[in-house]
Scaffold this active site. Structure first.
Site, mmCIF file in Angstrom:
data_model
loop_
_atom_site.group_PDB
_atom_site.id
_atom_site.type_symbol
_atom_site.label_atom_id
_atom_site.label_comp_id
_atom_site.label_asym_id
_atom_site.label_seq_id
_atom_site.Cartn_x
_atom_site.Cartn_y
_atom_site.Cartn_z
ATOM 1 N N ILE A 13 0.837 -1.188 0.000
ATOM 2 C CA ILE A 13 0.000 0.000 0.000
ATOM 3 C C ILE A 13 0.877 1.245 0.000
ATOM 4 C CG2 ILE A 13 -1.761 1.216 1.348
ATOM 5 C CD1 ILE A 13 -2.707 -1.505 2.272
ATOM 6 N N VAL A 14 0.400 2.275 -0.693
ATOM 7 C CA VAL A 14 1.156 3.520 -0.753
ATOM 8 C C VAL A 14 0.448 4.582 0.088
ATOM 9 C CG1 VAL A 14 2.201 5.212 -2.288
ATOM 10 C CG2 VAL A 14 1.756 2.904 -3.113
ATOM 11 N N ASP B 246 6.613 -3.900 -15.495
ATOM 12 C CA ASP B 246 5.218 -3.589 -15.217
ATOM 13 C C ASP B 246 4.898 -2.180 -15.710
ATOM 14 O OD1 ASP B 246 2.659 -4.117 -14.399
ATOM 15 O OD2 ASP B 246 3.025 -3.607 -12.294
#
Ligand code: NAG
Ligand code: NAG
Ligand code: NAG
Ligand code: NAG
Ligand code: NAG
Ligand code: NAG
Ligand code: NAG
Ligand code: NAG
Ligand code: NAG
Length: 864
Positions: free
Chosen positions: A583-584, A703
């Protein structure tokens, strides 16, 4: 051989210049007939000027004759310079180097001639741009193969040397037929902008033109005067009396000043009109007058000049019969329609006259040059190693086309700086010379795969901004200097060298080790040394500051503790994103800088931190520290990392406009013009290019997707999440890696089939990003039937049918250059080719996208 050649060449040059300089009043002329053999010196029969070949002024390009049907045999009045051309198939920017005789601060008339004449047999008219030094001059565009184009500019020399550059915009190979430089009195042709502008010739009319050639020997500035053709018939006035043309410096030739026109009827005005395509063009007109008639005592001629109905100058005037007078507008004219009207005053008995007029547009000189120290150094390097590249003109400017292999940082208010130099595989021989040190702001230097010899010099360690140094594939002797090893240890430098230079230093244990991973090889082999260094350093540091912060990190980068992160993120209370690894959170440093904290949490790793092998943890630290040294303006920059017993985290700069995926699907997309989209595409392509080409070993992102492209408040794009696949190599964290190996819709089918992973997989994913940018669609589109199709399959039928309308995002409302958009689609489709090997490299993509941008910027402004 070489010496002989240059000797005879030197003599030739002296001769040529002698002719040019001392030919009657022609001092300082440079007259080049482009494309002729080196020893030819044809004479222009009209102007009685000798031309020389361009060999002394440019080293690049190929000579051609125009095809027979356009040549001198079919067209006896063809100006002699137009029969041959020099074309520039290589390089984005080719420049002529004109050394001025009067030098810096003086004004010069520069004139370039062009006629396509199907010289290449392709019957395809090119379009390209001209620059004088770093500033745009004009676009060259032809109506047909016999169209003769003459471009002229009055420019102040900012140094002894003037560069005239031809820039390839991706619309055909630039070429040139002739090039001339004439010194012009600096105190004439004044404008309100002083020396801050150049004047580009729009029209030069000899109003009373009767007969003649338009190009006169007695024009000391060699201006070419054209007849003014108009459907209004005027009376012609001619004199043979003496008129002093030198008094005010403008010196129009006799043939021009001694003819004039006046209206047929005494009370009519004399009017000239022109229409400009660009309402923002700023025009200056210079009008020439001399009284040609012998007036009776009771006769007067008094004139008012008006522009679009307003008086041009405050007072009316009486043309003199003794000397020529020149009037110009004190403020630039703007707008589309321009009407200059000469009217007789009420107390004048005779109608107005006009002898000649010149009209110019103003070109601002607002681009900056490259820092002088950098220019001297790079010129010297070019000279020393005889660098075989199209390197001409200013290294960094114009900014879309810097020298090949050179990267610059661009400033809006000061000199540009050279930040990277790539001379890989450039045939360099000899030692690394001290001059490299003069490129003192260099961050990346790639000298790989040359024949460089002798020792790796110590001074490279003094280049304090250098973060990447590739010396592989050379023939260096001796060991790598300690000072460089030190910087490497400190994480300040990514260094690639051949094994032999390490092994000679006695620190090589495993000769077979891939030398691409030198940083790690060195790190392990000299680990003892580091430990000692680090301990000493820690002790010193503790004495100084009393607190342990972490190992040597690049300046401004930090190692954080979990507690610090918790404080910075206000107890992890604001989530701004979710990525493959965790999570950021939004955070804010002590100084108020906003940051994004990516917590690599237990669940995303699939196992708790404590159970990670210590090797993985070490690896994290090594890689994170290496990533901290990777720096590029199109990569989200790292602020630091955290690796303590409670957590691992990477801390990035915060980007105000979020990610591109969200941005494209928000209402902001309404305002996302084609130009802005192109900038985003170029920014992200440059970020990836840097990961692929600027990092050693190269970093494959794995990615690439719109969600990993972040936008700052100026909508500059930066690539995020790079390097994570390196931080978590598959063997340790296979679970985690499979989740980030790619995102559906972006995965390279070849990689999927063969498991071979390389840069071309990123290129595929980037192709999808480009398609999303132009279509405004997502990577995977839900059709009305409820099927999921990829954006490639969506675009394909339109691409085949060449139907741009079906592809382009309707939000753009057709407001884009079709050339630009097509080229963009072609680039995107080449990225998503089946076979990785037939996809372009990021480097090629950057070049092509820049050409798309150039085409868009070049577009005629659309009227709404
Ligand atoms: C151009 O034509 C001349 C003869 O007319 C010939 O000598 C010369 O080699 C030609 N140049 C090129 C580049 O073909
Ligand atoms: C030319 O530019 C300089 C710097 O921008 C400015 O200070 C000066 O006033 C300008 N001169 C004129 C005549 O516009
Ligand atoms: C034009 O040509 C004629 C003869 O050809 C000559 O007499 C006359 O002087 C010329 N006029 C000018 C303005 O040169
Ligand atoms: C000149 O010709 C243009 C079109 O050829 C016409 O529109 C214009 O009215 C003409 N001007 C005069 C004064 O006859
Ligand atoms: C340049 O023009 C000025 C007048 O504007 C004149 O006084 C001066 O003599 C001219 N210089 C040359 C070299 O002709
Ligand atoms: C000027 O004087 C002459 C005679 O010397 C005469 O023929 C002419 O009409 C006068 N012109 C005007 C405008 O008064
Ligand atoms: C490099 O810099 C030194 C001094 O800093 C200077 O003397 C030397 O001329 C420079 N060399 C080049 C090629 O610019
Ligand atoms: C490397 O340099 C040595 C002499 O310094 C020379 O004998 C040798 O041939 C060079 N090797 C290569 C591959 O150029
Ligand atoms: C330098 O250029 C070569 C060839 O174009 C490329 O392979 C290499 O990655 C580049 N190096 C850097 C540091 O960009």
């Amino acid at each position: 051989m070489r010496a002989n050649h240059s000797l005879s060449f030197g003599i030739f040059l002296t001769l040529a210049i002698t002719i040019v300089v001392y030919g009657q009043g022609r001092s300082g002329y440079i007259s080049i007939d482009c494309g002729i053999p080196p020893y030819d010196t044809p004479e222009d029969t009209m102007a009685k000027i000798n031309y020389v070949s361009d060999d002394a002024f440019i080293t690049t390009g190929v000579n051609f004759n125009v095809s027979e049907e356009y040549g001198a045999l079919s067209n006896p009045v063809l100006p002699s310079t137009l029969a041959e051309v020099r074309a520039f198939p290589q390089g984005n920017r080719n420049c002529y180097t004109l050394k001025t005789f009067q030098g810096k601060g003086n004004r010069y008339l520069i004139r370039a001639w062009f006629m396509y004449g199907n010289y290449d047999g392709k019957k395809a008219l090119p379009e390209f741009d001209l620059y004088v030094n770093v500033n745009f001059w004009s676009t060259v565009k032809f109506k047909d193969a016999s169209d003769q184009i003459i471009k002229e500019i009055l420019s102040f020399a900012e140094s002894e040397t003037i560069y005239v550059c031809l820039v390839n915009k991706g619309k055909g190979t630039p070429f040139i037929s002739g090039l001339e430089l004439r010194p012009v009195n600096s105190s004439i042709y004044g404008t309100e902008f002083g020396r801050n502008v150049s004047l580009v010739l729009y029209r030069r009319w000899d109003i009373g033109y009767l007969n003649g050639t338009g190009r006169y020997q007695d024009d000391r500035f060699d201006r070419i005067w054209s007849p003014y053709s108009s459907n209004i018939s005027w009376n012609s006035i001619v004199t043979s009396a003496y008129i002093d043309v030198f008094q005010n410096g403008y010196a129009p030739p006799d043939e021009v000043i001694k003819t004039a026109a006046s209206p047929k009827s005494d009370d009519d005005p004399l009017e000239l009109l022109w229409t400009s395509d660009d309402p923002n063009s700023r025009f200056y007109a210079y009008l020439y007058f001399a009284e040609l008639e012998a007036l009776e005592k009771n006769e007067t001629r008094k004139i008012n000049i008006l522009w679009n109905g307003s008086p041009f100058s405050e007072t009316s005037f009486v043309p003199s019969s003794k000397y020529s007078m020149t009037f110009s507008n004190p403020r630039a004219f703007t707008g589309n329609d321009h009407l200059i009207s000469l009217q007789k005053t009420t107390d004048s008995t005779l109608p107005p006259i006009l002898n000649a007029i010149e009209i110019f547009t103003v070109q601002s000189l607002d681009e900056f040059y490259t820092r002088t120290d950098d220019v001297h150094a790079i010129e010297s390097i070019k000279e020393t190693y005889k660098v075989n590249k199209v390197w001409s003109g200013d290294p960094c400017s114009p900014r879309l086309f810097p020298w090949e292999g050179i990267g610059c940082s661009y400033s809006t208010n000061s000199y540009h700086q050279i930040k990277s130099l790539n001379l890989s595989s450039s045939g360099l021989q000899g030692p690394i010379v001290l001059t490299f040190r003069n490129l003192s702001l260099l961050e990346s230097l790639d000298l790989s795969n040359n024949d460089l010899q002798q020792n790796v010099p110590e001074f490279l360690a003094d280049m304090k901004y250098l973060k990447l140094l590739n010396l592989k594939g050379n023939n260096f002797t001796g060991v790598i200097p300690n000072s460089l090893i030190k910087r490497l240890k400190a994480g300040l430098l990514a260094l690639s060298v051949d094994d032999q230079n390490l092994c000679n230093s006695g620190s090589c244990q495993d000769k077979k080790k891939n030398n691409m991973v030198v940083p790690i090889a060195v790190a392990t082999s000299v680990i003892v040394l580091i430990v000692v260094l680090v301990i000493i350093w820690i002790i010193l540091r503790q004495r100084k500051k009393g607190a342990y912060i972490g190992p040597l990190l690049p300046s401004g980068k930090r190692r954080f503790t979990y507690n610090e992160l918790s404080r910075i993120t206000n107890n992890f209370n604001q989530v701004i994103g979710k990525g493959g690894f965790g999570i950021v959170y939004l955070g804010s440093l002590e100084n108020g800088t906003k940051i994004a904290v990516k917590m690599i949490n237990d669940s995303s790793l699939g196992k708790p931190k404590e159970s990670l092998s210590s090797r993985a943890s070490n690896q994290f630290q090594v890689e994170a520290e290496l990533l901290l040294t990777v720096h590029h303006r199109n990569l989200a920059s790292f602020v630091g990392y955290c690796d303590d017993d409670r957590s691992m985290a990477l801390i990035y700069e915060y980007m105000a406009n979020g990610n591109l995926q969200d941005y494209l699907s928000s209402e902001n997309a309404e305002d996302l013009s084609w130009e802005k989209r192109l900038h985003i595409a170029i920014d992200s392509a440059q970020g990836l290019e840097y990961l692929h080409d600027g990092c050693r070993p190269p970093i494959v992102h794995r990615d690439v997707k719109t969600a990993n492209i972040l936008l700052n408040d100026n909508l500059e794009a930066k690539i995020a999440d790079f390097g994570l696949s390196k931080v978590f190599p598959e063997d340790d964290l296979s679970h985690a890696v499979t989740t980030v190996m790619g995102t559906p819709g972006y995965i390279d089918p070849e990689h999927y089939r063969t498991f071979v992973l390389n840069e071309k997989s990123d290129v595929f994913s980037f192709g999808i990003v480009l398609l999303e940018l132009i279509t405004g669609q997502r990577a995977i589109i839900k059709t009305e039937e409820g099927d999921n199709i990829s954006v490639v399959d969506y675009v394909w039928p339109f691409f085949e049918a060449r139907e741009l309308d079906g592809i382009v995002d309707p939000l753009l409302r057709g407001d884009f250059s079709e050339d630009s958009a097509w080229k963009f689609v072609e680039v995107a489709m080449s990225c998503v080719r089946e076979r990785g090997s037939s996809r372009p490299t990021m480097n090629q993509i950057v070049t092509e996208l820049k050409q798309c941008l150039a085409a868009e910027l070049d577009r005629e402004p659309q009227s709404h």
